[in-house]
Scaffold this motif. Structure first.
Motif, short mmCIF file in Angstrom:
data_model
loop_
_atom_site.label_atom_id
_atom_site.label_comp_id
_atom_site.label_asym_id
_atom_site.label_seq_id
_atom_site.Cartn_x
_atom_site.Cartn_y
_atom_site.Cartn_z
N GLN A 1 0.81 -1.20 0.00
CA GLN A 1 0.00 0.00 0.00
C GLN A 1 0.85 1.27 0.00
O GLN A 1 1.91 1.31 0.64
N VAL A 2 0.38 2.27 -0.70
CA VAL A 2 0.90 3.63 -0.59
C VAL A 2 -0.09 4.38 0.30
O VAL A 2 -1.29 4.44 0.01
N ILE A 3 0.41 4.92 1.41
CA ILE A 3 -0.44 5.67 2.34
C ILE A 3 -0.21 7.16 2.10
O ILE A 3 0.90 7.66 2.26
N PHE A 4 -1.28 7.87 1.73
CA PHE A 4 -1.18 9.32 1.51
C PHE A 4 -1.48 10.06 2.80
O PHE A 4 -2.48 9.78 3.48
N ALA B 1 -3.05 4.27 -11.53
CA ALA B 1 -1.71 3.79 -11.90
C ALA B 1 -1.20 2.75 -10.92
O ALA B 1 -0.59 1.74 -11.32
N LEU B 2 -1.43 2.95 -9.63
CA LEU B 2 -1.00 1.98 -8.63
C LEU B 2 -1.74 0.65 -8.79
O LEU B 2 -1.15 -0.42 -8.64
N ASP B 3 -3.02 0.72 -9.09
CA ASP B 3 -3.82 -0.49 -9.27
C ASP B 3 -3.24 -1.37 -10.37
O ASP B 3 -3.20 -2.60 -10.25
N LYS B 4 -2.76 -0.75 -11.43
CA LYS B 4 -2.17 -1.51 -12.54
C LYS B 4 -0.91 -2.25 -12.10
O LYS B 4 -0.54 -3.27 -12.69
N GLU B 5 -0.24 -1.72 -11.08
CA GLU B 5 0.98 -2.35 -10.57
C GLU B 5 0.72 -3.19 -9.32
O GLU B 5 1.65 -3.63 -8.65
N LYS B 6 -0.58 -3.39 -9.02
CA LYS B 6 -1.00 -4.20 -7.87
C LYS B 6 -0.56 -3.58 -6.53
O LYS B 6 -0.08 -4.27 -5.62
N ALA C 1 6.49 10.59 -11.48
CA ALA C 1 7.59 10.56 -10.52
C ALA C 1 7.30 9.59 -9.38
O ALA C 1 8.17 8.79 -8.99
N ILE C 2 6.09 9.64 -8.85
CA ILE C 2 5.73 8.77 -7.73
C ILE C 2 5.76 7.31 -8.16
O ILE C 2 6.31 6.45 -7.46
N MET C 3 5.17 7.01 -9.33
CA MET C 3 5.12 5.62 -9.78
C MET C 3 6.51 5.06 -10.06
O MET C 3 6.80 3.90 -9.75
N GLU D 1 11.13 0.78 -5.52
CA GLU D 1 11.26 0.45 -4.09
C GLU D 1 10.23 -0.58 -3.66
O GLU D 1 9.95 -0.73 -2.48
N GLY D 2 9.65 -1.30 -4.62
CA GLY D 2 8.61 -2.26 -4.34
C GLY D 2 9.11 -3.59 -3.83
O GLY D 2 10.17 -3.68 -3.22
N PRO D 3 8.37 -4.67 -4.10
CA PRO D 3 8.69 -5.97 -3.49
C PRO D 3 10.08 -6.50 -3.80
O PRO D 3 10.69 -7.13 -2.95
N SER D 4 10.59 -6.29 -5.01
CA SER D 4 11.87 -6.89 -5.37
C SER D 4 12.99 -6.33 -4.51
O SER D 4 13.15 -5.12 -4.36
N GLY D 5 13.76 -7.23 -3.92
CA GLY D 5 14.92 -6.81 -3.15
C GLY D 5 14.60 -6.30 -1.76
O GLY D 5 15.48 -5.84 -1.05
N TRP D 6 13.33 -6.39 -1.35
CA TRP D 6 12.95 -5.86 -0.03
C TRP D 6 12.96 -6.99 1.00
O TRP D 6 12.39 -8.05 0.79
#
Length: 280
Positions: A22-25, A45-50, A262-264, A270-275
């Motif tokens: 989740q992105v929390i605004f 846009a976020l929905d498309k990236e799950k 920019a945000i996307m 910084e998403g799931p990969s490598g976290w």
């Protein structure tokens, strides 16, 4: 908005999409739901990236900011993240702050609350100095003196005169926090030395950060060198990613597409990969 989740009798959040990240605004003063024009296209846009976009009402939202504090906001943010982890099986969140929401993020990450470990990254959009802006308005200096006197008399939770802040009732503590030098909210002022900025922001170096600065921000006084300031803020945060939006206004309502891009870009990197999941 697809889903409404009640955090408690006081806190309500809206979430788009049903995903595990989740992105929390976190909005600024007077903000509530859909506070900026880029939130709706960002949710798509976020929905498309799950990813889900979460917007929630702090007790400081809308006109409540004058009787609240960064400490209270941080406590409520921690409750929200705890809810997402325990009830929604969150795999981690990205915090997106607008205006004074940036102060909330910096303050929250300094608390080292247990749930702050779930914060993968942070985005500060329009991290500006309320103090420097307020100093351009008449009567601010005399009202700071009044607030200081009230605090020294143990009356920090009492309300200031209406003319101090016509938009909403405000306590002496919050007025001083926003308007006085070195107040609790005073984190991004251009007249701080590099060492002072590092003292306030240096802990953010432990978290991947992006700073989105509007080069036409109407809340930054004309005398401030915006390019120099954003460079110094990013450096104080240990090398945060810098995004300058030319001619962008405070809320980026005139640069919506650039804001979403920019945000996307940052969220996907910084998403799931490598976290490393801190909960395992």
């Amino acid at each position: 908005m697809e889903e409404e989740e009640e955090m408690s009798s006081l806190l309500v959040a809206f979430k788009t999409g049903d995903y595990k990240q989740q992105v929390i605004f976190i909005g600024g003063l007077t903000d509530g739901f859909l506070a900026t024009d880029y939130l709706e296209p960002l949710a798509i846009a976020l929905d498309k990236e799950k990813w889900s976009l979460v917007q929630f009402l702090l007790s400081s939202s809308y006109s409540g900011y004058g009787t609240s504090s960064l400490r209270q906001d941080a406590t409520e943010l921690d409750r929200l993240i705890s809810y997402l982890i325990n009830k929604e099986d969150s795999e981690g969140v990205v915090l997106l702050g607008h205006s004074t929401g940036c102060q909330d993020i910096v303050y929250y990450m300094r608390t080292n609350a247990a749930c702050s470990r779930a914060v993968r990254a942070a985005i500060l959009q329009a991290p500006v100095s309320d103090r420097e802006y307020k100093a351009t308005l008449p009567d601010t200096a005399s009202m700071i003196d009044l607030a200081s006197n009230m605090i020294s008399e143990g009356r920090e939770s009492e309300l200031m005169p209406r003319e101090a802040n016509p938009d909403a009732p405000i306590t002496a503590f919050r007025y001083h926090s926003l308007c006085a030098y070195n107040g609790e909210d005073d984190l991004f002022s251009s007249d701080f030395s590099d060492d002072q900025l590092k003292q306030r922001l240096g802990h953010m170096s432990n978290t991947p950060c992006q700073v989105i600065f509007s080069m036409g921000d109407e809340y930054v006084p004309d005398y401030v060198d915006k390019k120099a300031l954003v460079d110094r803020l990013c450096r104080a945060m240990g090398g945060a990613e810098k995004v300058e939006i030319e001619h962008g206004n405070h809320s980026l309502s005139n640069r919506v597409a650039e804001a979403v891009e920019a945000i996307m870009s940052f969220v996907k990197r910084e998403g799931p990969s490598g976290w490393d999941d801190p909960w395992n």
